[in-house]
Motif scaffolding. Sequence first.
Motif: not given
Length: 353
Positions: A131-146
Amino acid sequence: MRYNFILVLSISLQCLNHFSFGQKLNETQVIGSHNSYKSAMPSEVLEYLRKINPTAAQSLEYVHLPLSEQLDLGLRNLELDVFHDPMGGKYTNPKSVSLLAEGAVFDAKKELQEPGLKLFHVQDIDVQSHHLLFKNALLELKNWSDQHPNHHPIVVLINAKDGQVPMTVSPLPFTGTALDSIDLEVRTYLGMEKLITPDHVRGDFESLEESVLAGNWPELETVRGKFLFVLDENEEKIRRYLGEKPQLRNAVLFVNLKEGNPEAGFRIINDPVSNESYIQDLVRKGYIVRTRADSDTKEARSGDYSKFEKAKASGAQVISTDYYLPSRFFPSEYRVNFEENKFERPNPILGKK
């Protein structure tokens, strides 16, 4: 009926065997990855680096799975390097891209032109990232966690990169305001409900350190499905962050400050070989500590597990590695995990309750 009761009891005991009831967050030990976002460097770039700096090239010969796949394996610690870029466009067209074969595509979505924190290792040189954008890494983590709401809490180390590297673009400095933008993006894209914060751990104590020394880390079962973020930086940069978040009140990030500071609670001590007894002492006092099993590909090349053995024995709650899977770059069977190919277990120093 008696057989069914025994069967149910047996299954229940197996489920409880891995982590005992009432166990606290600091009474565990997990394995995670270092520079977790890093995807494979192109062979052309590595070959160029071998010619001008063979040691540096060798140290960069590692790669990680996408974040969700690491978590699927069972890793429970990640490390993310961020660069400040509030206007966007600071890091477009990295110099290493000019070495790629004709027709090779980098940043096809033009994400580096967007405003916000960027995510890669070294400006202009080692820029390949899941992920070149930090926000997209965070969104991936959120999706996995959900999708896995009962997961063991995940510790995420944050490096705020602004170091100068010869012949590369000069990164923007991480001022206090810039550091506070890390908080903002985590709050926005992951969400406060997903976080273990310093306020959460401090509770009614005067300072975070008082709370930690009193054993006030939350029970594991109460913080499943959450993330704990740590600013892994030098003291000067940490003080800038504290200028925005005095005493870590209303802060997202824990900080790596030496014991004796009121904000101390999470320590980063990378060398478990020379610091084994020191780490053990900190762990017994109540601090959470992160250390490393390997670095710069050295242990994987030699097959040396001595650093990992010291890391385990130190009781450090978080152990990072580049080799939860064997290397793709050179022949090696080196691989870091606990017994039965697990990546989390009860803490060997603090033991089970």
